[in-house]
Design an enzyme around this catalytic site. Sequence first.
Site, short mmCIF file in Angstrom:
data_model
loop_
_atom_site.label_atom_id
_atom_site.label_comp_id
_atom_site.label_asym_id
_atom_site.label_seq_id
_atom_site.Cartn_x
_atom_site.Cartn_y
_atom_site.Cartn_z
CB ALA A 95 -0.93 -0.02 1.21
CG HIS A 96 -1.19 5.00 0.64
ND1 HIS A 96 -2.33 5.71 0.42
CD2 HIS A 96 -1.29 4.54 1.90
CE1 HIS A 96 -3.09 5.70 1.50
NE2 HIS A 96 -2.46 4.98 2.41
CG ASN A 97 2.97 7.40 1.93
OD1 ASN A 97 1.84 7.60 1.47
ND2 ASN A 97 3.94 8.30 1.81
#
Length: 339
Positions: A240-242
């Site tokens: 997922a993001h980051n």
Amino acid sequence: MEFSAEQVANLVNGVIKGNPQEKVSYISKIEDGKPGTITFLGGEKYQEYLKDTKASIVIISKELLPKDISNLPTIIVVENAYSAFNKLLTIYNEMKIKKQGIESPVFISQSANLSEDVYVGAFAYISNHVKIGNNTKIYPHVFIGENVSIGDNCYLGPGVKIYDDCVIGNNCSIHAGTIIGGDGFGFQPTSEGYEKVPQLGNVVIEDNVEVGSNCSIDRATIGSTIIKKGVKLDNLIQVAHNVVIGEHTVIAAQAGIAGSSKLGKWSMIGGQVGISGHLNVGNRVIVQAQSGITNDVEDDQRLFGSPAIQYLKYQKSFIYFKKLPEIVNRLEKLEKGKK
């Protein structure tokens, strides 16, 4: 492609016992060996297959060499058969996938910069201001978005999608169907539903990373989702993001890592593991398959279960869990006796 035992021995630094001109053109498992193939014996577990193998050449670790080899095929003796055979497989694979040139039809933006010996397969799309390094292979139906940078000696399998602004290092392999840089799962609850949070960051994949088929690595909301050097991802993984995955960490199939979690280096994450968001997982952590990580994890831990606990504690607890019906039955009898 045909090789003699002499050529193979030179490639793997081995010693020939038998016919140096024995020819092979393919690779086989020792139990399925056929004439014209080469195989290897790297462990005692497979020694029983040696006397019956039909392979023409066998690579054998020095400590496993039988005293009597008179009825065996041509032997190449090496220090470590696994390492030697892996080297041979690598050479064979490089020769097999050696592709160059640009097929047709493709779209390549005039502002894209392709270096020497690049291969671009049919129906690929390369957008504005893309940079592609030397000897990189772009297979058919690959999409590369604007401002993407891809290093030297990379492999992008059929149907890979690289969204805008992402960075791929040197010596990376990304297998068929994987998507790099899709939007992160960012939504703000409102009284009327969920409002999308724009995902303005990118994905950075460092050198010597391998990503399996049909993975999704989401772009950061702001900043970068980072896959550090030497990471190996199996098929069907969601990042997922980051998220940040530390150097040389390996993750097995169907694992999922929620947003903004950070994994340390040299960790091993088993299949179907779920890692919650905004966590810090330390270095050299081993997580057994199907475990769930819901809290931060210190360095050098081995975990199992959902929620995960220390592996040995889980094993001891499981012994009691298996006996739970028996324990409950005994307790009920004791309570009845008291009455």
